[in-house]
Motif scaffolding. Structure first.
Motif, PDB file in Angstrom:
ATOM      1  N   HIS A   1      -5.508   3.159  -4.637  1.00 48.10           N
ATOM      2  CA  HIS A   1      -4.709   3.958  -5.424  1.00 48.10           C
ATOM      3  C   HIS A   1      -4.618   5.658  -5.198  1.00 48.10           C
ATOM      4  O   HIS A   1      -6.384   5.913  -5.765  1.00 48.10           O
ATOM      5  CB  HIS A   1      -3.368   3.652  -6.736  1.00 48.10           C
ATOM      6  CG  HIS A   1      -2.385   4.530  -7.168  1.00 48.10           C
ATOM      7  ND1 HIS A   1      -3.227   4.880  -8.597  1.00 48.10           N
ATOM      8  CD2 HIS A   1      -1.068   4.231  -6.703  1.00 48.10           C
ATOM      9  CE1 HIS A   1      -1.819   5.428  -8.456  1.00 48.10           C
ATOM     10  NE2 HIS A   1      -1.194   5.612  -7.406  1.00 48.10           N
ATOM     11  N   THR A   2      -4.036   6.134  -4.828  1.00 41.39           N
ATOM     12  CA  THR A   2      -4.192   7.804  -4.968  1.00 41.39           C
ATOM     13  C   THR A   2      -5.355   8.383  -6.587  1.00 41.39           C
ATOM     14  O   THR A   2      -6.012   8.712  -6.674  1.00 41.39           O
ATOM     15  CB  THR A   2      -3.363   8.822  -4.803  1.00 41.39           C
ATOM     16  OG1 THR A   2      -2.687   8.127  -6.161  1.00 41.39           O
ATOM     17  CG2 THR A   2      -3.195   8.658  -3.468  1.00 41.39           C
TER      18      THR A   2
ATOM     19  N   ARG B   1       0.944  -1.105   0.174  1.00 42.71           N
ATOM     20  CA  ARG B   1       0.062   0.009  -0.506  1.00 42.71           C
ATOM     21  C   ARG B   1       1.532   1.082   0.095  1.00 42.71           C
ATOM     22  O   ARG B   1       0.278   1.937   0.213  1.00 42.71           O
ATOM     23  CB  ARG B   1      -0.928  -0.096   1.340  1.00 42.71           C
ATOM     24  CG  ARG B   1      -1.639  -0.894   1.288  1.00 42.71           C
ATOM     25  CD  ARG B   1      -2.774  -0.973   2.773  1.00 42.71           C
ATOM     26  NE  ARG B   1      -3.173  -2.263   2.379  1.00 42.71           N
ATOM     27  CZ  ARG B   1      -4.001  -2.429   3.431  1.00 42.71           C
ATOM     28  NH1 ARG B   1      -4.265  -2.070   5.458  1.00 42.71           N
ATOM     29  NH2 ARG B   1      -4.998  -3.770   3.661  1.00 42.71           N
TER      30      ARG B   1
ATOM     31  N   ALA C   1      -1.424  -0.206  -4.347  1.00 45.50           N
ATOM     32  CA  ALA C   1      -0.828   1.006  -4.946  1.00 45.50           C
ATOM     33  C   ALA C   1       0.368   0.205  -5.602  1.00 45.50           C
ATOM     34  O   ALA C   1       0.636   0.711  -6.539  1.00 45.50           O
ATOM     35  CB  ALA C   1       0.150   2.418  -4.057  1.00 45.50           C
TER      36      ALA C   1
ATOM     37  N   ASP D   1       2.982   3.855  -1.336  1.00 48.16           N
ATOM     38  CA  ASP D   1       3.291   5.006  -2.854  1.00 48.16           C
ATOM     39  C   ASP D   1       4.653   4.694  -2.881  1.00 48.16           C
ATOM     40  O   ASP D   1       5.489   5.425  -2.193  1.00 48.16           O
ATOM     41  CB  ASP D   1       2.925   6.267  -2.422  1.00 48.16           C
ATOM     42  CG  ASP D   1       0.641   6.364  -2.851  1.00 48.16           C
ATOM     43  OD1 ASP D   1      -0.114   5.177  -3.120  1.00 48.16           O
ATOM     44  OD2 ASP D   1       0.315   7.114  -1.926  1.00 48.16           O
TER      45      ASP D   1
ATOM     46  N   GLU E   1       0.684   1.004  -9.468  1.00 45.04           N
ATOM     47  CA  GLU E   1       2.000   2.425  -9.218  1.00 45.04           C
ATOM     48  C   GLU E   1       3.288   1.122 -10.723  1.00 45.04           C
ATOM     49  O   GLU E   1       3.438   1.950 -11.753  1.00 45.04           O
ATOM     50  CB  GLU E   1       2.750   2.889  -8.970  1.00 45.04           C
ATOM     51  CG  GLU E   1       1.876   3.749  -7.771  1.00 45.04           C
ATOM     52  CD  GLU E   1       2.519   4.474  -7.179  1.00 45.04           C
ATOM     53  OE1 GLU E   1       3.377   3.501  -6.738  1.00 45.04           O
ATOM     54  OE2 GLU E   1       1.810   5.304  -5.954  1.00 45.04           O
TER      55      GLU E   1
END
Length: 251
Positions: free
Chosen positions: A157-158, A95, A125, A97, A129
């Motif tokens: 994820h953002t 998780r 994430a 980032d 990513e």
């Protein structure tokens, strides 16, 4: 749950899932295998990545008798298996980032390679990513995931996206959210996960397609043989020498 024993129930559930992916994912498996074959033929390298138990299916196709010698494991320290202590750390790292970017920056991945990313939920994430950044490098990405998570859970994820949203090809494992096939009145939680069985089958079906596709093109697929058959070590030595510049698990 019926009167049948849990072992039979689980095996039947796994068989049903395997039939589903055989029938419903046939075109995607063919496309993924063809992508791997194209990569091998063009001089690219092959990589597989998975975190936690998803790493099991990635490891299953690396340095494997009957498998493609060019498949390399892309590792992220702390998330490959349950050898990290405490085991919960691996889940936490998924998780974080920015971790995928740091890993790719120090990896041998380059434009023209292919990366298979395995993540059951595809919501954390790290796999999201990993796919985004790999594609930005010019790497072709195959995602192996359960698409159901994208409609029944939220992304961590953002960007609010899932692994499936950043892949050239997606193989859907059809695993239900929660990854447990059985329930029993006397057991307080669902149990008996089938994701490893199904995901490994998808990986092997994809690599089998790649090998057959290369052969159809008149190219000997770079396959490894078992070291427990006569001549196996000699065979593997030839393949490893021939493709040494694209094999990273020897270094």
């Amino acid at each position: 749950m019926s009167d049948r024993k849990p072992a039979s129930q689980f095996i039947d559930a796994a068989i049903d899932l395997l039939r589903r992916v055989r029938d419903e994912e046939a075109d995607s498996i063919e496309a993924a295998g063809t992508l791997l074959a194209d990569t091998v033929q063009s001089g690219g390298r092959l990589f597989a990545f998975g975190a936690g138990h998803s790493s099991l299916a990635a490891q299953d196709v690396v340095y494997r008798a009957g498998g493609l010698a060019l498949m390399n494991l892309l590792t992220v320290p702390g998330v490959v298996g349950v050898d990290v202590m405490p085991a919960t750390l691996g889940s936490a790292l998924e998780r974080v980032d920015g971790l995928a970017s740091a890993v790719l920056d120090s990896s041998p991945l380059r434009e023209g390679d292919a990366l298979v990313i395995i993540s059951l939920s595809g919501r954390n994430a790290l796999p999201v990513e990993m796919a985004m950044n790999a594609r930005a490098l010019g790497v072709r990405v195959i995602g192996v995931t359960s698409v159901a998570y994208a409609s029944e859970t939220t992304s961590r994820h953002t960007s609010g996206t899932f692994l499936k949203d950043h892949c050239d090809i997606v193989l859907d494992s059809k695993i239900a959210v929660g990854d447990a096939e059985l329930t029993l009145d006397t057991v307080p939680a669902p149990f008996a996960p089938a994701s490893t069985v199904v995901t490994s089958a998808l990986m092997q079906a994809m690599t089998a397609t790649a090998a057959a596709t290369l052969a159809d093109r008149g190219i000997e697929p770079p396959l490894l043989r078992s070291g427990n058959v006569d001549g196996g070590h000699e065979w593997n030595g030839r393949v490893l020498d021939q493709y040494g510049d694209r094999i990273f698990y020897r270094r």
